[in-house]
Design an enzyme around this catalytic site. Structure first.
Site, short mmCIF file in Angstrom:
data_model
loop_
_atom_site.label_atom_id
_atom_site.label_comp_id
_atom_site.label_asym_id
_atom_site.label_seq_id
_atom_site.Cartn_x
_atom_site.Cartn_y
_atom_site.Cartn_z
CG HIS A 341 -4.09 6.81 1.99
ND1 HIS A 341 -4.36 7.33 0.76
CD2 HIS A 341 -5.02 5.86 2.22
CE1 HIS A 341 -5.44 6.74 0.26
NE2 HIS A 341 -5.86 5.84 1.14
CB CYS A 716 1.09 -8.03 7.59
SG CYS A 716 0.35 -7.32 9.06
#
Ligand code: PEP
Ligand code: MG
Length: 761
Positions: A341, A716
């Site tokens: 993250h 992606c």
């Protein structure tokens, strides 16, 4: 082949032939002089000719070469003047460093013979040299060379930092060459620049009112200066678009975008090198170990007009740490890897992120490599592309990144024209990132992660309430609040991306990620607790278990797209991506709905139909494609079946790597170094693509295209910035690579370079 090559006269031989005969230095001098560089008059002789028949070549030098020099230096002289002094130099090929030279004054023949013999013997004495071509350069030695007066200087016609051409009054050539002299030097500089594609420093001498170039070398210059020079050359038609694109490396280009520490300011600071470079750049400030404390310290500093520069240091970050990361100057985590993250968010926000595993956390301090750091102490992160990350203990000045956007635009625009068939899109979630993506010439947004839009404190609370609420009426109010919020956010994105594709991914994050706030009641946390959330209720499983979430999101997308299209005449190209699917059935259920006792939903297709009807239309006035993110091995292996339902696909290489290798993207950190040292991995598999992952992607592309030959395919994941991954995508005919907006310029340049090479093969 000729025996003598006079400098400045046309040479019929191509450069490659001259190089084989005279070596590269000799060949370059002849070619540059032919184009107009005012080299000191002289001529070159190949050393191989001198080996073969020394006496014959020396006679030719005396009978033809020396009178030729005399003529170019004293064109109108009829009087009987003493012979010119000469300078003879050895020009070895690039592999050899020695470049001896000798001055031959006064009476010539005997001394010239001796001087040349000396150079030839020196060269020949080294067995290695014998095989390499080289030239002997014989030039006249100007009288002023011996004078102490200011007749020699060096000339740089561009500013080494900005690359801008210097005006006459900004030049500092050490001695005044006069206006004509300056013009001649500028002309020579222009010829040298387009030859070397580099800023050159010119050494010159003034003799009898004439300027002669005596030597030239690479001037040191910044990447911005190089970019400006190349752009000028391209704009003037001096170099082709392919040379323009191929000359600067993407790594060099990337240094234009990231701040760095001032080396003078860090010289005395203790430093710790290493760790995983999560996101490049530099940041300095007081370190805080919790987002709450950091946010409080930030607002307090702001209100007291004090320094608000802060660094966040935590084991790992989560969805609701976004605000703290945004307020910080950088983030350090002690768990996870490149696709965790903290680095993903930091890359999006343009902040440095360092993952350093050797951190021990205590209440108010940490221990990092034996250094005890108290909360509130100053730290500085410096992560430059291609270099090991550095953590400085203390504060340092940060040099901000800067570049000339006109030059950058020209380079990116030209590069983009060669990004065919593989384009570059951006992973962008917010309006700010979307604007940046366009500024950097991205061909659309390849991935908008909706959950990142919901991290705003107020809206996050709404989402949390929705998830834990059981009252139908309350739920519907909360859904409508989220719907309005999202449709406003999407409308803004459609406005910015006018005419460009915008792929919005439906909610993917494991729900517990929205509930990491310690203030959240335990009851709710327990209810959402999953033993292995990354493999649990996430991705399209959320949409199947709580169809109202996906229905609401699709409604928000449609509301925004219809408003943009109908009221604002914006050209919208929305794509909806379904995350983490493992089978075609999931996609079918999400699209068409399934009447289940407690989860009656008509599917997102019925939401689309309703939205069209409410707008008073019969059909959608623009194309809307529903696709799947291929990020599980199951999806890669069953793409053929999935593309009966999914109109487009995009590879999510982060999760695909995690699941193919059985390697948690958040736990890889502790083993990366050992695995790389033991050569088990050549590089972090989340920053490149492991072979098994490539096999799955190849299979998926092949089987998907067999069903839908015109299937649009994207990639992606975070690995898309790696040159090897870009090459792989190009060779596989992937339609676009989508990467963090800030990486778009580097990826466009790399993709263009790779595709130019592929086309020229
Ligand atoms: C991926 O898995 O590659 C991806 C793009 O999704 P995320 O990183 O959001 O899981
Ligand atoms: Mg994913």
């Amino acid at each position: 082949m000729n025996d003598l090559f006079p400098i400045g006269q046309p040479v019929s031989e191509p450069e490659t032939v001259l190089t084989q005969h005279l070596g590269s230095q000799g060949a370059t001098i002849l070619k540059l002089a032919e184009r107009g560089v005012d080299y000191l008059p002289g001529f070159l002789v190949a050393i191989s000719n001198l080996y073969e028949d020394f006496e014959k070549v020396v006679s030719i030098i005396l009978e033809q070469g020396l009178p030729g020099i005399e003529k170019s230096v004293r064109p109108n002289s009829t009087e009987n003047r003493p012979p010119l002094d000469l300078l003879i130099s050895l020009l070895p090929d690039v592999a050899i460093e020695a470049n001896p030279e000798e001055v031959i004054p006064g009476e010539i023949p005997a001394r010239l013979r001796k001087g040349i013999r000396g150079l030839v013997d020196t060269y020949r004495s080294d067995l290695l040299n014998q095989a390499l071509p080289a030239a002997v350069l014989i030039q006249y030695l100007p009288d002023s060379h011996k004078n102490k007066s200011c007749t020699t200087g060096c000339f740089l016609n561009r500013d080494p930092l900005s690359g801008k051409l210097l005006l006459s009054e900004q030049l500092d050539p050490h001695c005044d060459p006069g206006a004509d002299g300056i013009t001649r030097l500028q002309e020579s500089a222009a010829i040298l620049e387009s030859w070397y594609l580099d800023i050159r420093q010119i050494d010159f001498i003034i003799d009898g009112g004439r300027i002669w170039v005596t030597g030239q070398s690479a001037g040191s210059m910044s990447v911005q200066a190089r970019l400006k020079l190349l752009t000028d050359l391209f704009n003037q038609g001096g170099i082709s678009d392919k040379t323009y694109i191929n000359t600067l490396s993407p790594e060099a280009l990337s240094t234009l975008f990231y701040p760095r520490t001032d080396p003078a300011a860090t010289a005395d600071l203790k430093s710790i090198k290493g760790g995983v470079a999560g996101s490049p750049g530099a940041g300095t400030g007081k370190v805080y170990f919790s987002p709450e404390k950091l946010k409080a310290a930030y607002w307090q500093a702001k209100s007291e007009n004090k320094d608000p520069n802060l660094i966040l240091l935590k084991e790992s970050t989560h969805a609701d740490d976004l605000e703290a990361i945004r307020l910080s100057q950088g983030v350090i985590t002690s768990r996870g890897g490149y696709t965790s993250h903290a680095p993903i968010v930091a890359r999006h926000l343009g902040k440095p992120s360092l993952i350093y595993h050797g951190v021990e956390h205590f209440e108010n301090h940490i221990n990092i490599e034996g250094q005890l750091i108290q909360e509130g102490q100053n730290l500085t992160i410096d992560i430059q592309p291609g270099a090991p990350p550095i953590l400085f203990i203390g504060t340092a000045d940060i040099q901000s990144a800067s570049h000339d956007s006109t030059d950058l635009n020209t380079l990116l625009e030209q590069s983009r024209l060669h990004c065919h068939p593989t384009q570059v899109r951006a992973n962008a979630d917010t309006a700010q990132e979307a604007r940046l993506a366009l500024q950097y010439r991205a061909s659309g947004i390849g991935l908008c992660r909706t959950e990142h839009l919901l991290m705003d404190d107020e809206i996050l609370e709404t989402l949390q309430s929705l998830i834990i609420n059981e009252d139908a009426q309350q739920k519907s109010l909360l859904l409508s609040k989220l719907d309005t919020f999202l449709s406003n956010a999407f409308l803004e994105l459609f406005r910015i991306m006018d005419g460009q594709p915008l792929a919005i991914r439906l909610l993917d994050a494991p729900l517990h990620e929205f509930f990491v706030n310690p203030a959240m009641p335990k009851l709710f946390k327990n209810r959402l607790k999953q033993v292995n959330p990354m493999l649990g209720l996430r991705g399209c499983r959320l949409g199947i278990s709580m169809p109202e979430l996906y229905d609401m999101q699709v409604h928000a997308i449609l509301t925004a797209a219809l408003e943009a299209h109908l009221k604002e005449k914006i050209s919208v190209h929305p794509d909806i991506l379904i995350p983490f699917a493992i089978s075609h059935r999931e996609i079918s259920v999400i699209k068409k709905g399934e009447a289940m006792a407690e989860h009656a939903s008509g599917g997102i297709e019925s939401v689309i139909r309703e939205a069209v009807k409410s707008a008073g239309l019969e059909t959608l006035p623009f194309e809307l494609r529903i696709g799947a993110v291929i990020e599980t091995p199951a999806a890669a292996l069953s793409t053929a079946a999935m593309v009966h339902q999914a109109e487009i696909i995009s590879f999510g290489t982060n999760d695909l790597t995690q699941l193919t290798l059985g390697l948690s993207r958040d736990d890889i950190g502790s083993m990366v170094q050992t695995y790389e040292e033991l050569n088990i991995w050549e590089e972090d598999p989340f920053q490149s693509l492991a072979e098994p992952v490539k096999h799955l992607i190849e299979h998926s592309v092949r089987s998907g295209k067999a069903v839908r030959p015109d299937l649009e395919i994207g990639m992606c994941g975070e690995a898309g910035t790696s040159r090897e991954v870009i090459r792989f995508a190009v060779q596989l005919g992937i339609d676009y690579i989508s990467c963090a907006a800030r990486s778009v310029p580097m990826v466009i340049l790399a993709a263009a370079q790779i595709q130019i090479r592929e086309q020229d093969r």
